[in-house]
Design a protein around this motif. Structure first.
Motif, PDB file in Angstrom:
ATOM      1  N   ARG A  95       0.806  -1.214   0.000  1.00 39.41           N
ATOM      2  CA  ARG A  95       0.000   0.000   0.000  1.00 39.41           C
ATOM      3  C   ARG A  95       0.846   1.274   0.000  1.00 39.41           C
ATOM      4  NH1 ARG A  95      -5.065  -0.184   3.784  1.00 39.41           N
ATOM      5  NH2 ARG A  95      -3.587   0.157   5.459  1.00 39.41           N
ATOM      6  N   GLY A  96       0.273   2.309  -0.642  1.00 39.59           N
ATOM      7  CA  GLY A  96       0.895   3.625  -0.619  1.00 39.59           C
ATOM      8  C   GLY A  96       0.200   4.521   0.392  1.00 39.59           C
ATOM      9  N   TRP A  97       0.870   5.579   0.823  1.00 46.81           N
ATOM     10  CA  TRP A  97       0.307   6.474   1.839  1.00 46.81           C
ATOM     11  C   TRP A  97       0.805   7.889   1.587  1.00 46.81           C
ATOM     12  CZ3 TRP A  97       2.225   9.322   6.171  1.00 46.81           C
ATOM     13  CH2 TRP A  97       1.301   9.611   7.182  1.00 46.81           C
ATOM     14  N   ASP A  98      -0.121   8.833   1.540  1.00 49.60           N
ATOM     15  CA  ASP A  98       0.248  10.242   1.405  1.00 49.60           C
ATOM     16  C   ASP A  98      -0.385  11.046   2.527  1.00 49.60           C
ATOM     17  OD1 ASP A  98       0.192   9.275  -1.743  1.00 49.60           O
ATOM     18  OD2 ASP A  98       1.747  10.765  -1.292  1.00 49.60           O
ATOM     19  N   LEU A  99       0.441  11.770   3.240  1.00 46.33           N
ATOM     20  CA  LEU A  99      -0.025  12.617   4.337  1.00 46.33           C
ATOM     21  C   LEU A  99      -0.587  13.909   3.758  1.00 46.33           C
ATOM     22  CD1 LEU A  99      -0.190  13.271   7.368  1.00 46.33           C
ATOM     23  CD2 LEU A  99       2.192  14.032   7.251  1.00 46.33           C
ATOM     24  N   TRP A 121       1.192   5.133   7.025  1.00 47.70           N
ATOM     25  CA  TRP A 121       0.169   4.097   6.774  1.00 47.70           C
ATOM     26  C   TRP A 121      -0.949   4.103   7.824  1.00 47.70           C
ATOM     27  CZ3 TRP A 121       5.330   2.968   5.495  1.00 47.70           C
ATOM     28  CH2 TRP A 121       5.560   2.841   4.117  1.00 47.70           C
ATOM     29  N   SER A 122      -1.003   5.190   8.623  1.00 52.54           N
ATOM     30  CA  SER A 122      -2.150   5.352   9.528  1.00 52.54           C
ATOM     31  C   SER A 122      -3.376   5.734   8.714  1.00 52.54           C
ATOM     32  CB  SER A 122      -1.892   6.482  10.527  1.00 52.54           C
ATOM     33  OG  SER A 122      -1.051   6.056  11.568  1.00 52.54           O
ATOM     34  N   PRO A 123      -4.542   5.147   9.026  1.00 49.73           N
ATOM     35  CA  PRO A 123      -5.753   5.573   8.329  1.00 49.73           C
ATOM     36  C   PRO A 123      -6.186   6.955   8.815  1.00 49.73           C
ATOM     37  CG  PRO A 123      -6.282   3.981  10.045  1.00 49.73           C
ATOM     38  CD  PRO A 123      -4.784   4.076  10.010  1.00 49.73           C
ATOM     39  N   ALA A 124      -6.873   7.683   7.957  1.00 47.56           N
ATOM     40  CA  ALA A 124      -7.357   9.021   8.315  1.00 47.56           C
ATOM     41  C   ALA A 124      -8.426   8.917   9.407  1.00 47.56           C
ATOM     42  CB  ALA A 124      -7.935   9.698   7.076  1.00 47.56           C
ATOM     43  N   THR A 125      -8.592   9.996  10.170  1.00 49.81           N
ATOM     44  CA  THR A 125      -9.693  10.056  11.131  1.00 49.81           C
ATOM     45  C   THR A 125     -10.903  10.663  10.417  1.00 49.81           C
ATOM     46  OG1 THR A 125      -8.908  12.221  11.859  1.00 49.81           O
ATOM     47  CG2 THR A 125      -8.197  10.317  13.142  1.00 49.81           C
ATOM     48  N   ALA A 280      -5.626  13.633   8.168  1.00 47.67           N
ATOM     49  CA  ALA A 280      -6.089  13.396   6.798  1.00 47.67           C
ATOM     50  C   ALA A 280      -4.942  12.761   6.025  1.00 47.67           C
ATOM     51  CB  ALA A 280      -6.515  14.703   6.144  1.00 47.67           C
ATOM     52  N   ALA A 281      -5.165  11.588   5.496  1.00 43.51           N
ATOM     53  CA  ALA A 281      -4.123  10.881   4.744  1.00 43.51           C
ATOM     54  C   ALA A 281      -4.801  10.020   3.695  1.00 43.51           C
ATOM     55  CB  ALA A 281      -3.286  10.013   5.673  1.00 43.51           C
ATOM     56  N   ARG A 282      -4.079   9.764   2.599  1.00 47.37           N
ATOM     57  CA  ARG A 282      -4.646   8.983   1.499  1.00 47.37           C
ATOM     58  C   ARG A 282      -3.913   7.643   1.392  1.00 47.37           C
ATOM     59  NH1 ARG A 282      -3.719  12.513  -2.038  1.00 47.37           N
ATOM     60  NH2 ARG A 282      -2.064  11.431  -3.127  1.00 47.37           N
TER      61      ARG A 282
END
Ligand SMILES: [Zn+2]
Length: 514
Positions: A95-99, A121-125, A280-282
Motif C-alpha cells: 500500500r501507498g500512503w500520502d499525508l 500508513w495510519s488511516p485518516a480520522t 487526513a491521509a490517502r
C-alpha cells in the motif's frame, strides 16, 4: 594508466617505499585530480540535495512525493548526459500512503501544541478524535492479559519512558583516530556486524513480527488511536509502522518524549487531560515499486558488458524531508556520476547508478533488483548478469564524510582499496576494515556473492538526532563532507571501471535453508 601517471607512480615509489603497495594497484592520478577539481570547485551536490529534500522530500515509499522525486532525478541525470535513465519497476510494494494534513494538541486542562507526527500508513480520522488518554505499558505478548477488554474506544498511550539526561554528551561527532584504528584492527568481520544478509533478515522479520503482534493486540481491543513516545529526546523519530499484511484500523502517532512525559505525569496525578487528534491521509492499494537507474556506457569492446554499480536508497521516512537518510547518499551518488560526465571520462566498463526505494521497509528495491538481474537469493540460481558485475558501492549512513570502507570480509579487496583511498588520506579517508556492516542495500548483493560495499562515514548527529526524525532536513547536511564523499565515490567507481580485472569476490554462498 596514462604515461604521466606511470612516471609519477615510479617517482613516488622510489622516493617513498611506503607507497609501493599503492603502486601495485595503478591509480590514474591525472583523472583523480580532475575529479577533485570538478567535485570540490564546481559541486552540485548541495543543489541536488535541496531538490531531493526541500522540493521533493519527504520520499516515503509508495507516496506521490517519492515518484515525483524519482522523475526529477531521472530527468536531471538525463540532462547531465547519462544514458538509459529510467524508473525500473520491481513489483508491488503493497500500500501507498500520502499525508495530507494533521493536527495534534492537548486541549485540557490547558492548551498545548504537541510536537509529534502520525505514523505512516495510519488511516485518516473521520473527524477529530478527542478524549482522555490511558497510559499502558505493552511491550510483548506477556503484557496483553493485563489490559484485555479495557481499552475499547480509548486513546492509548503505550510506554512509560524514563527521563533522559539533559544532554551532556555532544550530539554530533567524528570518528577519532583511535576509533578508526579499532575498526581497522578487527579480524572477525561479524564481531560487530551481521554475519550475513539472512542473519540480519531473520532478526528484522522477528522484530517486525513482535511489533505487529502488539499493533494487532491494540486493533483487537478496538482502541481509537495509539500514541507512542519518541525514542530520542527533543525531537520526533517516526518509523517502523509498515507491514505487508497488517493494515492498522486505528491511527498511530509519535509524540516528543517531553510532551508525552508531561501528559503521562498529569494522568498519573489524576489530572484529566484531553487530547485532540486529527489526521487526513490517502491510502492507495497496490503501488508498484521502482528504482531509478542511469548509465555511463562502457567503451572497451571487451569490457563494456561488465558493470560497476553505485547508489544508495532514495526513499525516506516522512516526518523530516529525508535529507540525510538518504537524500545525502542519493545526492552524492548522483554527483559522482555528474562529475564523471562533466570531466568526460570514457570508462572501460559501464557505470550504472541505482537509487533504491523500499529500503526502509526491508530492502524492497535492491532485493528486487538483485533477484531480477543477478540471482535467486534463496536458491542461488545465478543469472548471466551475475558474471558481469564488477562491484557495487553503496552510501547510506547520513551526511558524514567518508573515512574508509568496510570489506565485508572480502580480504582480497584490501590492497585495491588501500591504493584507491591513498589520494584521499589527507581528507581523512584511510580505514580499510574487514568488518561487515549491515542495514543497507549492499547486503542483497553480498547475499548472492557479489562484491557489495558500504563506506565508513563520520557519524555526525545521525543516530543521536536526525535518523528517521523530523530533523532529517537539509540544514543537517555538511557541504564539505558531501563534496568529499562525492569525489571519493566518483574515484572508486572510475577506478573499478578502468581496472584490468573485476573486483575479487568471496566464495559463492550456499542456497538459503529456511
Ligand atoms: Zn537509510
Amino acid at each position: 594508466m596514462n604515461r604521466t601517471t606511470a612516471a609519477l607512480l615510479v617517482a613516488t615509489a622510489l622516493a617513498c617505499p611506503a607507497v609501493l603497495v599503492a603502486a601495485g594497484e595503478p591509480v590514474n592520478q591525472t583523472v583523480i585530480a580532475e575529479i577533485k577539481t570538478e567535485g570540490f570547485q564546481h559541486s552540485s551536490v548541495m543543489d541536488t540535495l535541496s531538490w531531493l529534500s526541500d522540493v521533493y522530500g519527504p520520499r516515503l515509499t509508495g507516496s506521490a512525493g517519492l515518484e515525483k522525486a524519482a522523475q526529477w532525478a531521472r530527468d536531471q541525470l538525463t540532462r547531465w548526459g547519462l544514458e538509459r535513465a529510467a524508473l525500473e519497476p520491481y513489483g508491488s510494494i503493497g500500500r501507498g500512503w500520502d499525508l495530507e494534513h494533521f493536527s495534534i494538541a492537548m486541549t485540557a486542562p490547558t492548551y498545548m501544541r504537541i510536537t509529534g507526527y502520525p505514523r505512516a500508513w495510519s488511516p485518516a480520522t473521520a473527524s477529530p478524535i478527542a478524549g482522555t488518554p490511558v497510559v499502558v505499558d505493552v511491550k510483548s505478548k506477556d503484557d496483553f492479559a493485563k489490559y484485555h477488554g479495557k481499552l475499547r474506544g480509548l486513546i492509548v498511550m503505550n510506554g512509560r519512558p524514563a527521563p533522559e539526561d539533559i544532554g551532556f554528551k555532544p550530539e554530533a561527532e567524528r570518528y577519532t583516530d583511535a576509533q578508526l584504528k579499532e575498526r581497522e584492527s578487527r579480524i572477525d568481520p561479524a564481531l560487530h556486524g551481521p554475519k550475513s544478509y539472512w542473519d540480519e533478515e531473520d532478526e528484522f522479520v522477528k522484530y517486525l513480527k513482535d511489533q505487529t503482534d502488539v499493533w494487532k493486540f491494540f486493533a483487537d481491543e478496538g482502541v481509537a488511536a495509539l500514541v507512542s513516545p519518541s525514542s530520542i529526546p527533543e525531537d520526533v523519530r517516526v518509523d517502523g509502522f509498515y507491514d505487508r499484511e497488517f493494515h492498522s484500523p486505528y491511527p498511530a502517532f509519535v509524540f516528543s518524549r517531553e510532551h508525552y512525559g508531561r501528559i503521562m505525569r498529569m494522568l498519573d496525578k489524576k489530572v484529566p487531560v484531553t487530547l485532540s487528534l486529527d489526521l487526513a491521509a490517502r491510502l492507495t492499494d497496490h503501488v508498484e515499486g521502482f528504482n531509478v537507474v542511469a548509465e555511463i556506457p562502457g567503451t572497451d569492446p571487451a569490457l563494456k558488458d561488465q558493470v560497476v554499480m553505485l547508489g544508495g536508497h532514495f526513499d525516506s521516512w516522512h516526518s523530516g524531508t529525508g535529507a540525510t537518510d538518504n537524500g545525502a547518499g542519493s545526492a552524492v551518488a548522483m554527483e559522482a556520476v555528474r562529475i564523471l560526465k562533466a570531466i568526460g571520462v570514457k570508462p572501460r566498463r559501464t557505470i550504472r547508478l541505482a537509487l533504491w526505494t523500499g529500503e526502509e521497509e526491508d530492502y524492497f528495491g535492491s532485493v528486487g533488483y538483485v533477484q531480477k538481474h543477478f540471482a535467486d537469493m534463496e536458491t542461488m540460481a545465478l543469472k548471466p548478469e551475475h558474471a558481469k558485475l564488477a562491484a557495487y558501492f553503496n552510501l547510506d549512513n547520513g551526511a558524514g564524510r567518508i573515512r574508509g570502507i568496510n570489506l565485508q570480509g572480502n580480504e582480497a579487496a584490501r590492497p585495491i582499496f588501500e591504493a584507491w583511498l591513498e589520494p584521499f588520506a589527507y581528507l581523512g579517508a584511510t580505514t580499510v576494515t574487514t568488518a561487515n556492516t549491515g542495514g543497507t542495500d549492499h547486503m542483497p548483493f553480498d547475499a548472492v556473492g557479489l562484491p557489495g560495499f558500504q563506506f565508513i562515514q563520520d557519524p555526525l548527529n545521525y543516530e543521536s538526532r536526525v535518523h528517521h526524525s523530523s530533523l532529517d532536513v537539509y540544514e543537517e547536511a555538511v557541504p564539505d563532507d558531501l563534496k568529499q564523499a562525492s569525489v571519493i565515490m566518483a574515484s572508486f567507481v572510475y577506478d573499478a571501471a578502468m581496472r584490468d580485472e573485476m573486483l575479487p569476490r568471496k566464495p559463492l554462498p550456499k542456497p538459503h535453508k529456511k
